[in-house]
Write a protein that holds these residues in place. Structure first.
Motif, PDB file in Angstrom:
ATOM      1  N   GLY A  78       0.816  -1.205   0.000  1.00 24.16           N
ATOM      2  CA  GLY A  78       0.000   0.000   0.000  1.00 24.16           C
ATOM      3  C   GLY A  78       0.848   1.251   0.000  1.00 24.16           C
ATOM      4  N   GLY A  79       0.169   2.363  -0.030  1.00 25.52           N
ATOM      5  CA  GLY A  79       0.836   3.651  -0.054  1.00 25.52           C
ATOM      6  C   GLY A  79       0.816   4.317   1.299  1.00 25.52           C
ATOM      7  N   ALA A  80       1.015   5.624   1.273  1.00 24.18           N
ATOM      8  CA  ALA A  80       1.002   6.398   2.504  1.00 24.18           C
ATOM      9  C   ALA A  80      -0.415   6.441   3.080  1.00 24.18           C
ATOM     10  CB  ALA A  80       1.509   7.812   2.223  1.00 24.18           C
ATOM     11  N   HIS A  81      -0.509   6.651   4.364  1.00 27.58           N
ATOM     12  CA  HIS A  81      -1.798   6.679   5.056  1.00 27.58           C
ATOM     13  C   HIS A  81      -2.626   7.860   4.567  1.00 27.58           C
ATOM     14  CE1 HIS A  81      -4.654   6.922   8.419  1.00 27.58           C
ATOM     15  NE2 HIS A  81      -4.376   5.637   8.603  1.00 27.58           N
ATOM     16  N   TYR A  82      -3.924   7.634   4.376  1.00 26.66           N
ATOM     17  CA  TYR A  82      -4.804   8.693   3.876  1.00 26.66           C
ATOM     18  C   TYR A  82      -4.963   9.827   4.884  1.00 26.66           C
ATOM     19  CZ  TYR A  82      -8.379   6.545   6.809  1.00 26.66           C
ATOM     20  OH  TYR A  82      -9.073   6.045   7.876  1.00 26.66           O
ATOM     21  N   GLY A  83      -4.793   9.542   6.157  1.00 27.19           N
ATOM     22  CA  GLY A  83      -4.896  10.577   7.183  1.00 27.19           C
ATOM     23  C   GLY A  83      -3.791  11.610   7.064  1.00 27.19           C
ATOM     24  N   ASP A  84      -2.620  11.180   6.638  1.00 26.59           N
ATOM     25  CA  ASP A  84      -1.517  12.108   6.420  1.00 26.59           C
ATOM     26  C   ASP A  84      -1.880  13.108   5.328  1.00 26.59           C
ATOM     27  OD1 ASP A  84       1.215  13.125   6.496  1.00 26.59           O
ATOM     28  OD2 ASP A  84       1.529  11.997   4.651  1.00 26.59           O
ATOM     29  N   LEU A  85      -2.454  12.619   4.250  1.00 27.65           N
ATOM     30  CA  LEU A  85      -2.866  13.505   3.162  1.00 27.65           C
ATOM     31  C   LEU A  85      -3.988  14.442   3.610  1.00 27.65           C
ATOM     32  CD1 LEU A  85      -2.782  14.323   0.158  1.00 27.65           C
ATOM     33  CD2 LEU A  85      -4.440  12.508  -0.256  1.00 27.65           C
ATOM     34  N   LEU A  86      -4.968  13.903   4.310  1.00 24.05           N
ATOM     35  CA  LEU A  86      -6.107  14.712   4.745  1.00 24.05           C
ATOM     36  C   LEU A  86      -5.677  15.809   5.724  1.00 24.05           C
ATOM     37  CD1 LEU A  86      -9.189  15.019   4.595  1.00 24.05           C
ATOM     38  CD2 LEU A  86      -9.322  13.506   6.569  1.00 24.05           C
ATOM     39  N   ALA A  87      -4.860  15.479   6.711  1.00 23.86           N
ATOM     40  CA  ALA A  87      -4.402  16.472   7.683  1.00 23.86           C
ATOM     41  C   ALA A  87      -3.568  17.554   7.003  1.00 23.86           C
ATOM     42  CB  ALA A  87      -3.596  15.793   8.786  1.00 23.86           C
ATOM     43  N   SER A 106       2.455  14.387  -2.901  1.00 27.15           N
ATOM     44  CA  SER A 106       3.419  13.590  -3.666  1.00 27.15           C
ATOM     45  C   SER A 106       3.556  12.186  -3.080  1.00 27.15           C
ATOM     46  CB  SER A 106       4.771  14.298  -3.670  1.00 27.15           C
ATOM     47  OG  SER A 106       5.733  13.509  -4.303  1.00 27.15           O
ATOM     48  N   ARG A 107       3.594  12.069  -1.756  1.00 28.86           N
ATOM     49  CA  ARG A 107       3.666  10.753  -1.118  1.00 28.86           C
ATOM     50  C   ARG A 107       2.424   9.929  -1.414  1.00 28.86           C
ATOM     51  NH1 ARG A 107       5.928  13.445   3.360  1.00 28.86           N
ATOM     52  NH2 ARG A 107       3.888  13.657   4.331  1.00 28.86           N
ATOM     53  N   ALA A 108       1.272  10.581  -1.393  1.00 29.82           N
ATOM     54  CA  ALA A 108       0.019   9.851  -1.581  1.00 29.82           C
ATOM     55  C   ALA A 108      -0.090   9.264  -2.979  1.00 29.82           C
ATOM     56  CB  ALA A 108      -1.167  10.774  -1.304  1.00 29.82           C
ATOM     57  N   PHE A 109       0.400   9.968  -3.981  1.00 23.90           N
ATOM     58  CA  PHE A 109       0.229   9.508  -5.359  1.00 23.90           C
ATOM     59  C   PHE A 109       1.430   8.755  -5.919  1.00 23.90           C
ATOM     60  CE2 PHE A 109      -2.841  13.099  -5.325  1.00 23.90           C
ATOM     61  CZ  PHE A 109      -3.965  12.341  -5.562  1.00 23.90           C
ATOM     62  N   ASN A 110       2.614   8.947  -5.373  1.00 21.74           N
ATOM     63  CA  ASN A 110       3.819   8.407  -6.007  1.00 21.74           C
ATOM     64  C   ASN A 110       4.612   7.440  -5.156  1.00 21.74           C
ATOM     65  OD1 ASN A 110       3.294  10.142  -8.183  1.00 21.74           O
ATOM     66  ND2 ASN A 110       4.339  11.806  -7.143  1.00 21.74           N
ATOM     67  N   LEU A 111       4.083   6.977  -4.043  1.00 21.17           N
ATOM     68  CA  LEU A 111       4.863   6.142  -3.139  1.00 21.17           C
ATOM     69  C   LEU A 111       4.080   4.895  -2.757  1.00 21.17           C
ATOM     70  CD1 LEU A 111       7.558   6.165  -1.575  1.00 21.17           C
ATOM     71  CD2 LEU A 111       6.360   7.276   0.278  1.00 21.17           C
ATOM     72  N   ARG A 112       4.726   3.732  -2.877  1.00 14.91           N
ATOM     73  CA  ARG A 112       4.108   2.459  -2.492  1.00 14.91           C
ATOM     74  C   ARG A 112       5.124   1.648  -1.698  1.00 14.91           C
ATOM     75  NH1 ARG A 112      -0.809   1.461  -3.576  1.00 14.91           N
ATOM     76  NH2 ARG A 112      -0.511  -0.755  -3.526  1.00 14.91           N
ATOM     77  N   VAL A 122      10.272  -0.553  -1.935  1.00 11.08           N
ATOM     78  CA  VAL A 122       9.768   0.817  -1.926  1.00 11.08           C
ATOM     79  C   VAL A 122       9.733   1.278  -3.375  1.00 11.08           C
ATOM     80  CG1 VAL A 122      10.096   3.168  -1.093  1.00 11.08           C
ATOM     81  CG2 VAL A 122      10.792   1.236   0.329  1.00 11.08           C
ATOM     82  N   ILE A 123       8.541   1.577  -3.872  1.00  8.51           N
ATOM     83  CA  ILE A 123       8.352   2.013  -5.260  1.00  8.51           C
ATOM     84  C   ILE A 123       7.945   3.475  -5.219  1.00  8.51           C
ATOM     85  CG2 ILE A 123       7.079   1.639  -7.397  1.00  8.51           C
ATOM     86  CD1 ILE A 123       6.547  -1.235  -6.353  1.00  8.51           C
ATOM     87  N   ASP A 130      11.377   4.236  -9.980  1.00  5.13           N
ATOM     88  CA  ASP A 130      12.359   4.182  -8.901  1.00  5.13           C
ATOM     89  C   ASP A 130      11.931   3.110  -7.917  1.00  5.13           C
ATOM     90  OD1 ASP A 130      13.607   6.340 -10.088  1.00  5.13           O
ATOM     91  OD2 ASP A 130      12.506   7.795  -8.886  1.00  5.13           O
ATOM     92  N   ARG A 131      12.747   2.083  -7.823  1.00  2.00           N
ATOM     93  CA  ARG A 131      12.388   0.943  -6.986  1.00  2.00           C
ATOM     94  C   ARG A 131      13.599   0.548  -6.150  1.00  2.00           C
ATOM     95  NH1 ARG A 131       9.077  -4.323  -8.476  1.00  2.00           N
ATOM     96  NH2 ARG A 131       9.867  -5.684  -6.851  1.00  2.00           N
ATOM     97  N   SER A 132      13.369   0.366  -4.856  1.00  2.00           N
ATOM     98  CA  SER A 132      14.418  -0.064  -3.943  1.00  2.00           C
ATOM     99  C   SER A 132      13.963  -1.348  -3.271  1.00  2.00           C
ATOM    100  CB  SER A 132      14.693   1.007  -2.888  1.00  2.00           C
ATOM    101  OG  SER A 132      15.096   2.203  -3.492  1.00  2.00           O
TER     102      SER A 132
END
Length: 198
Positions: A78-87, A106-112, A122-123, A130-132
Motif C-alpha cells: 500500500g501507499g502512505a496513510h490517507y490521514g496524512d494527506l487529509l491532515a 506527492s507521497r500519496a500519489f507516487n509512493l508504495r 519501496v516504489i 524508482d524501486r528499492s
C-alpha cells in the motif's frame, strides 16, 4: 484571355464516363452456401490442454525433484496513510504549511510500500520506475516514530552497511515494524519513540 468553365459533378462524371451501379446485385443477400469453402489440412497433432481435473478425480502430481520453491507472500502492499494527506490538505490552506502539503500529496500519489516474506520494496517516482529492494537479512535496526495520535507513523530501517531507509506515513506501522524484526535473521533492536507532530 480564355476562360475555362468549371464542371458540375454530374457534368464531370458524364465527361469522364463514370456510371454508378448499385452495390447489391441480388434482391436478397447471398446465402453462406454460395461462398466457396476452403479445406485446410495440417500435419500437426492436436493436443488437448486440461486446465483442471474433474471434481470426482484426484489430480495427478508428478514430482521428480524434492526442491521447494519460496513463494513470495505479501504481508502489506500500500501507499502512505490517507490521514496524512487529509491532515496536510486541511493545514495547507495556510501559506506556511503549503510545502508540507505538496510533499504529502506527492507521497500519496507516487509512493508504495510492499512487505513480503522475502524482501521490502519501496516504489516511488512519477511513473513508479524508482524501486528499492532489500532483504530482511541486511536489517540491523528498526525504529518507529508515531505521527498524529498514533494512526500512522514513520519506520526508519537501518541496514548493516549503515544506510538508513526512511518510510514515511506508513499505515499499521507498529505491526509492519514487528514483522520486519521477526523476519530478520539476527535479533535486531526495535525502538519506538514518542509521537512527534504530523
Amino acid at each position: 484571355m480564355a476562360s475555362t468553365r468549371i464542371l458540375s459533378p454530374t457534368a464531370a462524371a458524364a465527361a469522364v464516363g463514370i456510371t454508378h451501379k448499385s452495390i447489391y446485385l441480388f434482391s436478397k443477400p447471398p446465402s453462406p452456401s454460395s461462398f466457396p469453402t476452403f479445406i485446410v489440412t495440417h500435419n500437426r497433432p492436436i493436443t488437448k490442454l486440461n486446465v483442471s481435473s474433474p471434481p470426482n478425480e484426484t489430480p495427478i502430481t508428478t514430482s521428480t525433484s524434492t526442491t521447494t520453491t519460496n513463494k513470495e507472500n505479501v504481508f502489506f502492499d500500500g501507499g502512505a496513510h490517507y490521514g496524512d494527506l487529509l491532515a496536510n490538505l486541511l493545514l495547507g490552506f495556510t501559506l506556511f504549511w503549503l510545502p508540507l502539503t505538496l510533499a504529502a500529496v506527492s507521497r500519496a500519489f507516487n509512493l508504495r510500500y510492499r512487505f513480503t516474506n522475502l524482501r521490502v520494496t519501496v516504489i516511488s517516482g512519477w511513473t513508479g520506475e524508482d524501486r528499492s529492494d532489500f532483504s530482511y537479512k541486511v536489517i540491523k535496526d528498526v525504529q518507529v516514530v508515531p505521527r498524529f495520535i498514533g494512526e500512522w507513523g514513520d519506520i526508519i530501517i537501518t541496514l548493516k552497511d549503515g544506510t538508513k531507509v526512511d518510510l514515511r506515513s506508513v499505515p499499521k506501522f507498529r505491526e509492519i515494524a514487528k514483522y520486519c524484526v521477526s523476519m530478520a535473521e539476527q535479533p535486531v533492536v526495535f525502538k519506538e519513540t514518542g509521537p512527534k507532530g504530523f
